[in-house]
Design an enzyme around this catalytic site. Structure first.
Site, short mmCIF file in Angstrom:
data_model
loop_
_atom_site.label_atom_id
_atom_site.label_comp_id
_atom_site.label_asym_id
_atom_site.label_seq_id
_atom_site.Cartn_x
_atom_site.Cartn_y
_atom_site.Cartn_z
N SER A 195 0.82 -1.22 0.00
CA SER A 195 0.00 0.00 0.00
C SER A 195 0.85 1.26 0.00
O SER A 195 0.39 2.32 -0.45
CB SER A 195 -0.93 0.01 1.22
N ASP A 440 -3.04 6.52 11.98
CA ASP A 440 -2.23 5.79 10.99
C ASP A 440 -0.90 6.52 10.83
O ASP A 440 -0.84 7.58 10.20
CB ASP A 440 -2.99 5.74 9.66
N HIS A 443 1.06 5.30 6.59
CA HIS A 443 0.79 5.87 5.27
C HIS A 443 0.95 7.39 5.30
O HIS A 443 1.00 8.00 6.37
CB HIS A 443 -0.60 5.47 4.79
#
Length: 461
Positions: A195, A440, A443
């Site tokens: 990702s 998070d 990312h």
């Protein structure tokens, strides 16, 4: 120095014709002065004789021949004329300053070509520069996942978009979407990995898509393989989902529980057959390996993905998998047709005490990069980094390493934090209120740090 001694100095090539003409007149004048000089006794007898006309003619002809030869070498030959005469130039220092300024504003100038052998991108600093205008916004680029759309998802501060990476001993060229597209004309650029690699892929697509007219671009999304097309350039920018590069039982569908994941460390063919034909391949794999000290690895027949596995140290499994990848590259890729890149690990920032914010909560509410030179947190595993370096160093096919780890280590401020998604859904108000469990810190917001990764890729291209 006596009156008749000759000083040897460097003559710039562009002024040499003017110098030759001036020298001709100086020599003639010098000859006349020598005949009438009252103090040079060695020339007294010769002063009684005039310098002969043939000698003067020979001097002039010789100098003229040199001048013509030089002019012929530097002039552009046209159909109407061999020689191109120009007046003696005057030095314009104001023009020089303008040229220097233009070169700095236009880093794609040939005189500022990025040289990876001379430029160490890992050593540098982030400079806050509000004059930088992002080439896209998460509100203007339609191809950004909600997971990376921080401002769109409610983040109030936008300063993280205005930090510019400045290496210590060189200059990175700014990303120019039109130049990038010209370099990709007729080519396939494919990002392969997890990702975070999708993070970089979406960044690259957004960096170039704004200069492509509507109707001349398209996007086809897939669970594993996604393709953006720039039709006018016959170019594609693709992403292929392969979080371990090698095969596993968690690629599709994804198993959220790391204990259920089994990695087939010696098998890559079913994934790699989709990479064939790409002109530029950009790989990464790291974060999915860091779910524990041990991983379940499998050799031989995969069966149902539930039998025959061994628990190995994560570093050992990582090394075996990367060797499988490297063997495929060496045996399959033609370096004359395909360029291969490997993006190093993208750091996570989970422990706020590591950068001195004792009262913080992981990366939540961080608004500035770490300014301590050489900062390195536990979110980047140096042992895994060494595995990459050792394996790539032994490969037959050259692989360019995009070393983004150190420059990204400083950017505790640029993660999606509470402004992203969890399992395909935006965080609820209750979840945002609990950053300890839901922020998070892996990312990155877009636009943001992955744009710098692509700036580095653009420099190598």
């Amino acid at each position: 120095m006596s009156r008749h001694s000759v000083a040897l100095t460097f003559i710039p090539p562009i002024t040499l014709p003017c110098f030759i003409v001036q020298l001709s007149f100086s020599l003639l004048l010098h000859c006349e002065l020598v005949h009438i000089h009252p103090f040079n006794m060695r020339w007294t007898k010769s002063a009684k004789r005039k310098l002969s006309f043939p000698i003067i003619t020979a001097i002039i002809c010789t100098l003229t021949f040199i001048f013509l030869l030089y002019t012929e070498r530097i002039s552009t030959v046209s159909s109407g004329s061999i020689l191109r005469f120009k007046p003696c130039p005057k030095r314009n220092f104001a023009d020089d300053r303008e040229l220097e300024s233009d070169q700095l504003d236009n880093p794609t100038d040939d005189s500022l070509v990025f040289d990876p052998d001379e430029c160490s991108v890992t050593h540098g600093k982030w400079i806050f520069n509000t004059s930088i205008k992002p080439l896209y916004l998460d509100r203007t680029c339609p191809y950004i996942d909600k997971q990376y759309s921080c401002i769109k998802n409610g983040r109030n501060d936008s300063n993280y978009r205005y930090w510019e990476w400045q290496p210590d001993n060189c200059m990175l060229p700014r990303f120019d979407p039109e130049i990038a597209l010209r370099k990709l004309r007729g080519k396939r650029l494919m990002f392969v990995g997890d990702s975070l690699q999708r993070n970089q892929w979406e960044s690259f697509v957004c960096l170039i898509e704004s200069v492509i007219p509507k109707g001349k671009k398209s996007m086809k999304r897939g669970r594993v393989h996604s393709v953006f097309k720039a039709k006018e350039y016959d170019a594609t920018i693709e992403f292929y989902w392969a979080p371990f590069l090698v095969e596993s039982n968690t690629d599709i569908p994804i198993k959220s529980d790391p204990n259920q994941r089994i990695i087939k460390v010696d098998s890559i063919a079913q994934r790699a057959k989709h990479w064939l034909g790409a002109d530029i391949l950009v790989f990464n794999t790291y974060v999915w390996w860091m779910s524990g000290l041990k991983t379940k690895a499998l050799w031989g027949e995969f069966k149902n993905g539930e039998e025959g596995y061994e628990e190995l140290d994560t570093t050992v499994s990582y090394r075996i998998a990367l060797r499988t990848w490297a063997n495929w590259i060496d045996s399959t890729v033609d370096p004359k047709k395909t360029r291969v890149f490997f993006t190093t690990m993208s750091p996570s920032h989970q422990k706020n005490k590591e950068w001195g914010n004792i009262n913080g909560i992981r990366c939540y509410n961080e608004t500035r990069p770490v300014m301590k030179k050489g900062f390195w947190g536990t979110g980047s595993n140096k042992e895994m980094m060494n595995v990459v370096a050792n394996i790539i160093g032994r490969m037959k096919v050259p692989v360019t390493v995009l070393n983004i780890t150190q420059l990204s280590e400083y950017r505790i401020d640029a993660h999606t934090s509470i402004y992203g998604e969890l399992q395909g859904k935006l965080l609820t108000a209750e979840q945002r209120a609990d950053p300890l469990h839901f922020a998070d810190c892996i990312h990155w917001c877009l636009p943001g740090v992955p744009d710098t990764w692509n700036q580095l890729l653009f420099a190598y291209l």
